[in-house]
Design an enzyme around this catalytic site. Structure first.
Site, PDB file in Angstrom:
ATOM      1  N   ASP A  55     -14.760   2.938   8.217  1.00 52.67           N
ATOM      2  CA  ASP A  55     -13.727   3.853   7.697  1.00 52.67           C
ATOM      3  C   ASP A  55     -14.255   4.629   6.501  1.00 52.67           C
ATOM      4  O   ASP A  55     -13.983   5.823   6.353  1.00 52.67           O
ATOM      5  CB  ASP A  55     -12.459   3.071   7.312  1.00 52.67           C
ATOM      6  CG  ASP A  55     -11.465   4.003   6.635  1.00 52.67           C
ATOM      7  OD1 ASP A  55     -10.988   4.925   7.308  1.00 52.67           O
ATOM      8  OD2 ASP A  55     -11.204   3.853   5.429  1.00 52.67           O
TER       9      ASP A  55
ATOM     10  N   ARG B 145     -14.345  13.028   7.537  1.00 54.94           N
ATOM     11  CA  ARG B 145     -13.049  13.714   7.789  1.00 54.94           C
ATOM     12  C   ARG B 145     -12.710  14.638   6.625  1.00 54.94           C
ATOM     13  O   ARG B 145     -12.169  15.721   6.822  1.00 54.94           O
ATOM     14  CB  ARG B 145     -11.938  12.678   7.979  1.00 54.94           C
ATOM     15  CG  ARG B 145     -12.014  11.967   9.328  1.00 54.94           C
ATOM     16  CD  ARG B 145     -11.129  10.738   9.343  1.00 54.94           C
ATOM     17  NE  ARG B 145      -9.733  11.057   9.083  1.00 54.94           N
ATOM     18  CZ  ARG B 145      -8.862  10.218   8.527  1.00 54.94           C
ATOM     19  NH1 ARG B 145      -9.227   8.996   8.168  1.00 54.94           N
ATOM     20  NH2 ARG B 145      -7.624  10.576   8.333  1.00 54.94           N
TER      21      ARG B 145
ATOM     22  N   LYS C   5      -8.391  -1.106   6.795  1.00 54.80           N
ATOM     23  CA  LYS C   5      -8.727  -1.696   5.488  1.00 54.80           C
ATOM     24  C   LYS C   5      -7.820  -2.899   5.193  1.00 54.80           C
ATOM     25  O   LYS C   5      -8.267  -3.888   4.621  1.00 54.80           O
ATOM     26  CB  LYS C   5      -8.591  -0.637   4.388  1.00 54.80           C
ATOM     27  CG  LYS C   5      -9.731   0.383   4.438  1.00 54.80           C
ATOM     28  CD  LYS C   5      -9.605   1.463   3.393  1.00 54.80           C
ATOM     29  CE  LYS C   5      -8.520   2.435   3.721  1.00 54.80           C
ATOM     30  NZ  LYS C   5      -8.825   3.842   3.635  1.00 54.80           N
TER      31      LYS C   5
ATOM     32  N   HIS D 151       0.843  -1.202   0.000  1.00 51.49           N
ATOM     33  CA  HIS D 151       0.000   0.000   0.000  1.00 51.49           C
ATOM     34  C   HIS D 151       0.873   1.245   0.000  1.00 51.49           C
ATOM     35  O   HIS D 151       1.875   1.303   0.713  1.00 51.49           O
ATOM     36  CB  HIS D 151      -0.890  -0.010   1.251  1.00 51.49           C
ATOM     37  CG  HIS D 151      -1.776   1.177   1.363  1.00 51.49           C
ATOM     38  ND1 HIS D 151      -3.003   1.240   0.760  1.00 51.49           N
ATOM     39  CD2 HIS D 151      -1.595   2.368   1.983  1.00 51.49           C
ATOM     40  CE1 HIS D 151      -3.556   2.412   1.019  1.00 51.49           C
ATOM     41  NE2 HIS D 151      -2.714   3.123   1.755  1.00 51.49           N
TER      42      HIS D 151
ATOM     43  N   SER E 111      -7.128   4.359   9.729  1.00 53.73           N
ATOM     44  CA  SER E 111      -7.891   4.248   8.491  1.00 53.73           C
ATOM     45  C   SER E 111      -7.208   3.259   7.526  1.00 53.73           C
ATOM     46  O   SER E 111      -7.848   2.336   6.994  1.00 53.73           O
ATOM     47  CB  SER E 111      -7.985   5.642   7.854  1.00 53.73           C
ATOM     48  OG  SER E 111      -8.390   5.573   6.529  1.00 53.73           O
TER      49      SER E 111
HETATM   50  N1  URA Z   1      -5.402   7.027   3.090  1.00 49.57           N
HETATM   51  C1  URA Z   1      -6.353   6.388   3.787  1.00 49.57           C
HETATM   52  O1  URA Z   1      -6.788   5.298   3.428  1.00 49.57           O
HETATM   53  N2  URA Z   1      -6.827   6.964   4.909  1.00 49.57           N
HETATM   54  C2  URA Z   1      -6.377   8.147   5.367  1.00 49.57           C
HETATM   55  O2  URA Z   1      -6.831   8.600   6.402  1.00 49.57           O
HETATM   56  C3  URA Z   1      -5.394   8.817   4.623  1.00 49.57           C
HETATM   57  C4  URA Z   1      -4.908   8.224   3.483  1.00 49.57           C
END
Ligand code: URA
Length: 457
Positions: free
Chosen positions: A163, A170, A189, A84, A185
């Site tokens: 999220d 947010r 995931k 990621h 966050s």
């Molecule tokens: N990427 C994400 O998945 N979440 C965040 O809060 C910031 C970047």
């Protein structure tokens, strides 16, 4: 338990318990907590911070807020990995690293996001290929993973649903750039996607979320610690994003550069032209090989990665994954390789091209890489709002990178566009992001740090 007490507690700088955090997430997902109450709590978390226990509890509550995938028994004796990136401008590392890693035997279940704001998203970029289906159901994704060792699909709407809801909130309440909120966050995931181990590319610089190295290292350590606590070993590679990555920026253009890199010779890969992409891709894949148990020696892994590219095995793997996900392929005679090569069909071509030229002699400096990302949004190649359609054909080809010398009138960048008004808007951002200086700015190395579980104290 009630949400008012929880908001007040965080407002007064007290630590929230696991039960309080779970209550907040469960009741918010069930619609029993209003957006304005969730916003107040997010702002209190943003201002007063959260310790590591609160961050882990928030991560797990969000991960468990909907389906959690499980790869138990899917592969005998193999871990399933994810890679990621926290995002950047011209960031095409996923599309290069995943086929190389898969070709070397790493199993990768890769879910990518779409672009929002000045950073692009791999899911959009892959859609530049005719027929490529990023939206796959789990059965389809597992078939591709089983047959090819990797799949590259879009983030499922059904995973970590809390999220998804909180991120949207947010985004409109100025609470995105809080390290514990970002860490929870991202990791929620990853945990919900069921992978065993994770490599994170934490980008840092004016073209990334984290503007300085200290912040990027702090975020990295937080995510590696969360990974350790939930028994999903994580390595974070902190990489520089002071300059757009590579020489092409824009959805179709970036896929073109992926193809060029995977077809490049050893000499080209070792040349200045590909230095930034090579440094990041080789480090990320070597870390994936380490976590997959394929090789502990980063140096040996990098030699294997080079062989995998120059033998074209990594390119073949890229084509196999593209085909398995519905992408159309055509055979093209490549003069420099003196052979026919299968390449993905890239149907989106911009109508116009204009050159951005040096206004004086000096050294090129991308002073604000985020402005180059913003210029792509203005051309239509990125989104202002989540619902926006994007133009896959537009973008930039950088003829000169940071620190390269130019004479007045030399071309620094080619801009591909379809709409003259959009070009004019983009040109304003390019002028803010790109300067010619009298003196040369010395760039930072691409790999700023690598953080593993052993580095946590
Ligand atoms: N990427 C994400 O998945 N979440 C965040 O809060 C910031 C970047």
């Amino acid at each position: 338990m009630n949400i008012l007490d929880i908001i007040a507690k965080k407002r007064d700088k007290q630590e929230l318990s696991e039960e309080e955090i779970s209550f907040f997430i469960d009741e918010y997902v069930n619609g029993n907590i209003e957006d304005y109450q969730a916003s107040a709590l997010l702002m209190a978390m943003y201002i007063n911070g959260m310790n590591i226990d609160e961050t882990v509890n928030l991560t797990l509550a969000m991960a468990n807020s909907s389906n959690v995938l499980d790869f138990e028994g899917v592969f005998e004796n193999s871990y399933v990995l994810d890679k990621h990136s926290t995002g950047g401008v011209g960031d095409k590392v996923t599309m290069i690293a995943i086929p190389i890693a898969a070709s070397l035997g790493v199993k990768v279940f890769k879910m990518s996001g779409r672009g929002l704001g000045f950073t692009g998203g791999t899911a959009d970029k892959l859609e530049s290929i005719e027929g490529y289906k990023v939206e796959q159901d789990l059965v389809g994704a597992l078939r591709v993973l089983n047959e090819n060792g990797a799949c590259m699909i879009t983030q499922s709407n059904e995973l970590a649903i809390a999220d998804k809801k909180l991120y949207a909130l947010r985004d409109v309440t100025a609470t995105v750039d809080s390290l514990p909120l970002i860490a929870s966050s991202i990791m929620s995931k990853k945990i919900a996607s069921g992978v065993d181990k994770i490599v994170l590319d934490v980008t840092c610089g004016d073209g990334a979320f984290c503007k300085n190295e200290e912040e990027a290292i702090k975020l990295s350590r937080m995510m590696v610690r969360i990974g350790k606590l939930v028994q999903k070993e994580t390595i974070a590679v902190v990489t520089s994003m002071d300059d757009p990555l590579g020489r092409k920026v824009g959805n179709t253009l970036e896929v073109e550069e992926v193809i060029e890199f995977l077809l490049a010779s050893r000499e080209e890969i070792e040349s200045e032209k590909y230095k930034d992409i090579k440094d990041v891709v080789f480090e990320v894949v070597a870390c994936m090989m380490k976590l997959a148990g394929i090789s502990d020696s980063i140096r040996e892994s990098k030699a294997k990665i080079m062989e995998e590219i120059v033998s074209k095995r990594a390119y073949k793997k890229f084509i196999d994954i593209v085909k398995a996900q519905g992408g159309h392929i055509t055979s093209v005679y490549m003069e420099h390789l003196t052979e026919n090569i299968d390449i993905p069909v890239l149907p989106y071509k911009a109508k116009f091209m204009k050159e951005i030229k040096a206004d004086k002699n000096g050294y090129v400096n991308y002073v604000r890489t985020d402005k180059i990302g913003q210029a792509l949004v203005e051309l239509g190649g990125g989104r202002h709002k989540k619902e926006d359609e994007i133009d896959l054909s537009v973008g930039f080809e950088l003829k000169k990178k940071n620190g390269e010398y130019v004479n007045q009138g030399d071309c620094i960048m080619q801009v591909y566009f379809n709409d003259k008004e959009k070009f004019d808007n983009a040109a304003v951002y390019i002028a803010e992001g790109l300067k010619v200086n009298d003196s040369k700015v010395i760039g930072t190395p691409m790999i700023l740090d690598v953080i593993t579980e052993e580095d946590l104290n």
